[in-house]
Design an enzyme around this catalytic site. Sequence first.
Site, PDB file in Angstrom:
ATOM      1  N   ASP A   1      -8.813 -58.337 -35.996  1.00 57.79           N
ATOM      2  CA  ASP A   1      -7.756 -57.708 -35.199  1.00 57.79           C
ATOM      3  C   ASP A   1      -7.635 -58.520 -33.905  1.00 57.79           C
ATOM      4  O   ASP A   1      -8.543 -59.295 -33.560  1.00 57.79           O
ATOM      5  CB  ASP A   1      -8.175 -56.251 -34.925  1.00 57.79           C
ATOM      6  N   TYR A   2      -6.536 -58.340 -33.175  1.00 56.72           N
ATOM      7  CA  TYR A   2      -6.366 -59.153 -31.967  1.00 56.72           C
ATOM      8  C   TYR A   2      -6.735 -58.381 -30.694  1.00 56.72           C
ATOM      9  O   TYR A   2      -7.831 -58.535 -30.164  1.00 56.72           O
ATOM     10  CB  TYR A   2      -4.937 -59.708 -31.905  1.00 56.72           C
TER      11      TYR A   2
ATOM     12  N   GLU B   1     -11.197  -4.542 -45.051  1.00 59.81           N
ATOM     13  CA  GLU B   1     -11.431  -3.792 -46.295  1.00 59.81           C
ATOM     14  C   GLU B   1     -10.371  -2.708 -46.481  1.00 59.81           C
ATOM     15  O   GLU B   1      -9.901  -2.464 -47.594  1.00 59.81           O
ATOM     16  CB  GLU B   1     -12.834  -3.169 -46.255  1.00 59.81           C
TER      17      GLU B   1
HETATM   18  C1  GDG Z   1     -21.590  -7.497 -37.718  1.00 59.84           C
HETATM   19  C2  GDG Z   1     -20.677  -7.616 -36.506  1.00 59.84           C
HETATM   20  C3  GDG Z   1     -18.937  -8.609 -37.976  1.00 59.84           C
HETATM   21  C4  GDG Z   1     -19.996   0.643 -43.479  1.00 59.84           C
HETATM   22  N1  GDG Z   1     -20.309   1.886 -43.808  1.00 59.84           N
HETATM   23  C5  GDG Z   1     -20.702   1.871 -45.088  1.00 59.84           C
HETATM   24  C6  GDG Z   1     -20.611   0.586 -45.559  1.00 59.84           C
HETATM   25  N2  GDG Z   1     -20.166  -0.162 -44.554  1.00 59.84           N
HETATM   26  C7  GDG Z   1     -19.921  -1.595 -44.628  1.00 59.84           C
HETATM   27  C8  GDG Z   1     -18.465  -1.903 -44.439  1.00 59.84           C
HETATM   28  C9  GDG Z   1     -18.502  -3.307 -43.880  1.00 59.84           C
HETATM   29  C10 GDG Z   1     -19.823  -3.347 -43.128  1.00 59.84           C
HETATM   30  O1  GDG Z   1     -20.585  -2.265 -43.558  1.00 59.84           O
HETATM   31  C11 GDG Z   1     -19.622  -3.227 -41.622  1.00 59.84           C
HETATM   32  O2  GDG Z   1     -19.175  -4.456 -41.147  1.00 59.84           O
HETATM   33  P1  GDG Z   1     -18.503  -4.630 -39.737  1.00 59.84           P
HETATM   34  O3  GDG Z   1     -17.927  -5.992 -39.678  1.00 59.84           O
HETATM   35  O4  GDG Z   1     -17.440  -3.611 -39.569  1.00 59.84           O
HETATM   36  O5  GDG Z   1     -19.619  -4.377 -38.625  1.00 59.84           O
HETATM   37  P2  GDG Z   1     -21.214  -4.736 -38.333  1.00 59.84           P
HETATM   38  O6  GDG Z   1     -22.101  -4.070 -39.275  1.00 59.84           O
HETATM   39  O7  GDG Z   1     -21.397  -4.385 -36.903  1.00 59.84           O
HETATM   40  O8  GDG Z   1     -21.380  -6.335 -38.534  1.00 59.84           O
HETATM   41  C12 GDG Z   1     -19.236  -7.528 -36.950  1.00 59.84           C
HETATM   42  C13 GDG Z   1     -19.953  -8.587 -39.095  1.00 59.84           C
HETATM   43  O9  GDG Z   1     -21.280  -8.629 -38.585  1.00 59.84           O
HETATM   44  C14 GDG Z   1     -19.756  -9.761 -40.033  1.00 59.84           C
HETATM   45  O10 GDG Z   1     -19.867 -10.979 -39.386  1.00 59.84           O
HETATM   46  O11 GDG Z   1     -17.656  -8.360 -38.526  1.00 59.84           O
HETATM   47  O12 GDG Z   1     -18.369  -7.669 -35.852  1.00 59.84           O
HETATM   48  O13 GDG Z   1     -20.953  -6.588 -35.564  1.00 59.84           O
HETATM   49  O14 GDG Z   1     -18.518  -4.245 -44.909  1.00 59.84           O
HETATM   50  O15 GDG Z   1     -17.817  -1.797 -45.675  1.00 59.84           O
HETATM   51  N3  GDG Z   1     -20.905   0.228 -46.817  1.00 59.84           N
HETATM   52  C15 GDG Z   1     -21.313   1.200 -47.651  1.00 59.84           C
HETATM   53  N4  GDG Z   1     -21.449   2.500 -47.241  1.00 59.84           N
HETATM   54  C16 GDG Z   1     -21.158   2.864 -45.993  1.00 59.84           C
HETATM   55  O16 GDG Z   1     -21.297   4.024 -45.633  1.00 59.84           O
HETATM   56  N5  GDG Z   1     -21.589   0.878 -48.921  1.00 59.84           N
END
Ligand code: GDG
Length: 732
Positions: free
Chosen positions: A506-507, A388
Amino acid sequence: MNRLIIASNRLPVSIQWQNNSFLVFPSAGGLATGLKSYHKNNNSLWIGWPGINASNQNEEKTITGLLLKEACLPVFLSQDLVEKFYDGFSNATLWPLLHYFTEYTEFKGAYWEAYQTVNQLFADAIIANAKEGDTIWVHDYQLLLVPQMIREQRPDLRIGFFLHIPFPSFEVFRILPWRLEIVNGILGADLIGFHTFDYARHFISSVKRLLGYEVDFNKISVGNRHVYIDVFPMGIDYKKFEQRAIEIQNKPMHERSKEHQDIDRFLLGAPNRKLILSIDRLDYTKGIPERLHAFRNFLNKYPEYKEQVSLIMLTVPSRVDVEQYQNLRSEVEKLVGSINGEFGTINWNPVIYFYRSLPFENLIELYSSADIALLTPLRDGMNLVAKEYIASKVNHRGVLILSEMAGAAKELGEALIVNPNNVDEVSEAIYKALTLSNQEQVKAITAMQERITRYNVYKWAADFIQMLEKTESRQAAYQARKVSAKHKNQFKHQFAEAKSKILFLDYDGTLQRFYNNPKDAIPDNDLVSLLNELSLIKNTELVLISGRDKNTLNEWFGKKDYTLIAEHGAWIKTGNQGWKARNTSHSKWKENIRPVLEFYVDRTPGSLIEEKTNSLVWHYRKVDIELGALRALELKNDVTNLISNQDLELLEGSKVLEVKVAGINKGNAALEYLQDKKPEFLMAIGDDWTDEFLFKELPDETITIKVGTDKSVAKYYVSDYQEVRELLKTFY
Ligand code: GDG
């Protein structure tokens, strides 16, 4: 119409009690976004825990009604189950173990009981709602037993499973008392997806060590089923982040959020002050204290940066009822206090700490303001924040410092990759990031953007579903029917009844056994008389179609009056006529093949496509050795199927696969032979992949028979060449 049933612990919407009524709020999580186009529009149902306790049946009804409008179905859990299943087995057993935190891992029988109960509740809900032919996609570590629970009762369903967190090495996984049940649970799926190749590899190794199942690259044989393991690195909704970042850039200051104004005000006094951003759920896997230690180390080592740089640390409250999380919070807050106390001045807070979540808009404001993102988890399945941040850098400036323990590091190789446990290395990376030239920043960010814009969350979901659908056809292919006595009778009858008949045979491996020296495979007396008898049958055309060179076929069968097709279709000899070479023709084939190769480039970091006049080449020399070998095998399979009815061939070189114009294969040779002929009985028998062209190309009503049990598109199979001979002898 078949539909998709998605199951995850939480639903893509949440229910809240406000102003004396229940309200539904959408959640903008990555999973919900990726599956948006499948969910609702595409006739799907999402099953999950609503995150709220209903106090009586009426409330349950109300909540269910509200959720059904969103195509969601709640699985209600009692408070006790939530504590033991969610806080307990999911987050105090599986989460720490799968992230290598064995010291935090709790093994409690009561947690395990609750985990089984809840998984069964989910499986029951899925089974109750699944119609024949539906596709099920189960998500994450809270539901590891669900695939098997569904399969036991509904073997007709196509089941996919995706793990969002790491799968650890066997030496760690083996610690779990219920390791067998868990692995068997996951293996109920047809397709199992992971973020990285390492997690997939670890899972396969656990399966081998615990169950001794046969594994052929990414295919595990489980009884008479095949389970496929594959890598799908989850992406983000790239456009959404990019778009918002552009809007924010153009927004006047007074319209921006309070947090953003705070940050800008904070910068006003020191316009050159650099901002380092870190965002995570407050979780011990995210390496937050280690990061703070590294930042302190940096400030000590490079005192010239005092007042010139601040670390904005956003920690989002998470699993607040679990003890380790409470301890972590106080540890982090103490550390922040001590760093600010030690280094801070009246004008400067080294660490600006938030313990809360922010609205999406503000998150992007943070991404776009930050000069550096410092994301140093000790273990992380993927880490979407890293992607992101990159997507929000619309001016291509910024530096990502990323832990090598995050799945995202496999794709974001241009970031400054660090070992999060190495305080010196991380603090050096901070220094390097602060001094990186604009040119280097642009180069790195652009390269990473190109990659993640392609493999976004929509493509991730689409790929998984597509692969899952393909898996089913692969399953079907493997379960091609064995020719039984009943089939033999049926073929005999059909053959006798038909007024015109053609046999493509096929052979080597089909009519004759394999010899160490191919020259020794001379037709024996039994075979010679079999072929003679067949060719004498009225209205029957016998075609030997082989990869053998024409001279050999000529030597063995040149005097016979049946048709010979040699060198996989390059030459043909009909009756008493001489040998004729077949012509090749070209078409716009690249448009069909290129997207397939691009798909492999997306999923195989380090690989690339080369285009030549008459060929497309996929190079994988720079790819991780094992991943390269796996992908090459898959690509070969895919391409072989795709090009079967085109004038193309696949060549395998050293770390390259080349699809080139060829114009020759058994399939198009057989079709050319058939031309306007419409025999009432058409049979083709073959044993290797070159015969697949034949099976695919011939009309649907052809009786296609594969010799051996390898994957095939043939409708039937027999065990060996002797069975082929026996079958053919029934025709006269
Ligand atoms: C699990 C796995 C894997 C965070 N703070 C705020 C907020 N976020 C959003 C971020 C991001 C998401 O939350 C966090 O995603 P991550 O991938 O970093 O981590 P996990 O929550 O541990 O997710 C991880 C994931 O699943 C997907 O498969 O990548 O490794 O542990 O999207 O943007 N969103 C908002 N406010 C916040 O304060 N709106």
